[in-house]
Design a protein around this motif. Sequence first.
Motif, PDB file in Angstrom:
ATOM      1  N   UNK A  72     -18.810  97.196 -31.317  1.00 37.74           N
ATOM      2  CA  UNK A  72     -18.998  96.004 -30.696  1.00 37.74           C
ATOM      3  C   UNK A  72     -18.946  96.114 -29.275  1.00 37.74           C
ATOM      4  N   UNK A  73     -19.837  95.563 -28.268  1.00 36.39           N
ATOM      5  CA  UNK A  73     -20.747  94.402 -28.759  1.00 36.39           C
ATOM      6  C   UNK A  73     -22.073  94.668 -28.920  1.00 36.39           C
ATOM      7  N   UNK A  74     -22.442  96.184 -29.518  1.00 34.61           N
ATOM      8  CA  UNK A  74     -24.032  96.563 -29.856  1.00 34.61           C
ATOM      9  C   UNK A  74     -24.221  96.298 -31.169  1.00 34.61           C
ATOM     10  N   UNK A  75     -25.509  95.555 -31.138  1.00 34.11           N
ATOM     11  CA  UNK A  75     -26.084  95.370 -32.623  1.00 34.11           C
ATOM     12  C   UNK A  75     -26.340  96.690 -33.411  1.00 34.11           C
ATOM     13  N   UNK A  76     -26.278  96.335 -34.604  1.00 35.21           N
ATOM     14  CA  UNK A  76     -26.462  97.464 -35.384  1.00 35.21           C
ATOM     15  C   UNK A  76     -27.741  98.421 -35.403  1.00 35.21           C
ATOM     16  N   UNK A  77     -28.704  97.599 -34.827  1.00 36.78           N
ATOM     17  CA  UNK A  77     -30.139  98.365 -34.509  1.00 36.78           C
ATOM     18  C   UNK A  77     -30.048  99.318 -33.491  1.00 36.78           C
ATOM     19  N   UNK A  78     -28.957  99.126 -32.425  1.00 31.69           N
ATOM     20  CA  UNK A  78     -28.928  99.893 -31.260  1.00 31.69           C
ATOM     21  C   UNK A  78     -28.148 101.216 -31.665  1.00 31.69           C
ATOM     22  N   UNK A  79     -28.657 102.120 -30.730  1.00 31.97           N
ATOM     23  CA  UNK A  79     -28.090 103.444 -30.831  1.00 31.97           C
ATOM     24  C   UNK A  79     -26.607 103.362 -30.452  1.00 31.97           C
TER      25      UNK A  79
END
Length: 607
Positions: A72-79
């Motif tokens: 977090x805080x990166x969305x699951x779609x992001x590497x």
Amino acid sequence: MRQARPKKPSTTAVTSPPRPEYPRPQFRRTAWQNLNGTWCFAFDDEDRGRSQHWERAVPGHNPTPFDRQIIVPFPYQAPLSGIGDRSFHDVCWYARTFDAPSECRPGNRLLLHFGAVDYRASIWLNGEHVAEHEGGHTPFTADISDVVRPLGNTLIVRAEDPSEDLTIPRGKQYWKEQSEHIFYTRTTGIWQTVWLEPVPATRIDRLRLTPDLDNKALHMEVSVAGTRRDASLSATVTRNGSAVATSSIDLEADTTSMDISLLSGGVPLLCWSPEEPNLYDLELDLIDNEGNSLDRVESYFGVRKVEVRGNTVFLNNRPYYQRLVLDQGYFPQGLLAAPSDADLRRDIQLAKSMGFNGARKHQKVEDPRWLFWADRLGFLVWGEMANAYQFSVDYARRMASEWQDVIARDFNHPSIIVWVPINESSGIRASAPAEPEVDHLLGLYHLTRSLDRTRLVLSNEGWEHARSDLCTVHDYADPSELVERYASGESSVDRLPGGRAIYCAGHAYRGEPIVVSEFGGIAFSSGHSGAWGYTTVSDEQQFLDRYNELVSALVQSPAVSGFCYTQLTDVEQEVNGLLTAARTPKADLSRIKAITTQGEIAQSLAA
């Protein structure tokens, strides 16, 4: 707890925890705790989590539905999330444990903040439901004081983002799994900082700052939670550490207004502009009748004024030519979430190094840290709402509600000079005056003006204006066509070559300043399968020549008062950026700047 200042973070590396900087730069307290970092995570494709009570799960205790980890805080779609799965997963769950901050004391409160969760969020703490929020781009807060324990708290988040629902404000997030054309990979779930803030029971709750250039003053509206009638509010304005003005007032209601003269001691007033981004620091103290500090908040502001006079935009009572760049705010490794604060700053620095004095932040409500750097570095901003692509009653409600939250969140940023609720008639029809969508356009314009009289407002961006303070046109024509079309104001505001009317049915041009707010879109040096752009060139010199022809056509027009070039960076398959998606310049920055700023002196003299 207070976070250590990061050491000049790399624009590619991610610190631990990621995004460690204070997330709310215009309303700062010293005590806070960052909850970014590694969380437990699970997809819930069959939407079983509620019925199976995943909100009661405890991370690390078996059995558990949380079979993955996410950063977090990166969305699951992001590497950068550690997952990087770009397929549809409309429901997902997060979990982590934490100890309460050491600053928590008896009688105080503890707030749990989410910068943004796309699109719906349900929050539980220690099995108790504490918050529900709809809107993928705006912050929300839960008071968890009555549920939190000193040690071993379990925080659960359920995020729902219906991938194919076109009535949800989504911006450029595509409703198909594979991005294409001008639409990009989705961002689902948490994509801005999650954090804890211990606060006093009686505290400063909201702050609205309205600088008044003509009267050389600052008007403040301060809302206080847990108001005590025996308290007073003290405000201190400083610049570079030197006192400029002080004022205080007794509290008589939950919301208090205060006017502060900015000419105390004969100090000259300094305006904010892209060329001179002068800022004032502000400290607010809430004090009881015995002189004890109940709460203290730090902020800042810039004194600037934007208005339209005739067919000209004025900044700080002087004509101002806007040289903007379209900025999508997408990052290959984080999607909507920037890898670091330095990445946000770098985008603005690169744009300024190419001669641009501002940006249209396109179809994205940007991280407040980007707006902080726009304020600090001197960069004009058109603040734009992420749009939906299908009209409905639910859409109209969602749009109006979240848009009001956007304006409330960002009102104090001096860099924002234009509000853009709708782009290119997204999701609406404006072909006849009786269409409900035309009422929607007018409603958003007047709603925005009622909330903010200090900025310019558009009803629609690019064409089919209902009522707007600027006439903005999206025009990707060749240079020769641009020269002909913008020879005069009257020749510019009929129809675009594709048949789109500049004004929707029942409305007409009233002499507003004309801004060509999208043009260019030159694609080259892509190497990307399925690459797309409006026009294509094969090398740097061809690009510079064509860019020069396009900019010259608009700069030399007596009818055009500003432009916005498409676009700052490549985004996935859309390769018409001045920079690659990795922010590598496609041409010499100084040569781009010379073209962007051509005619600057002549325009200044003419004004």
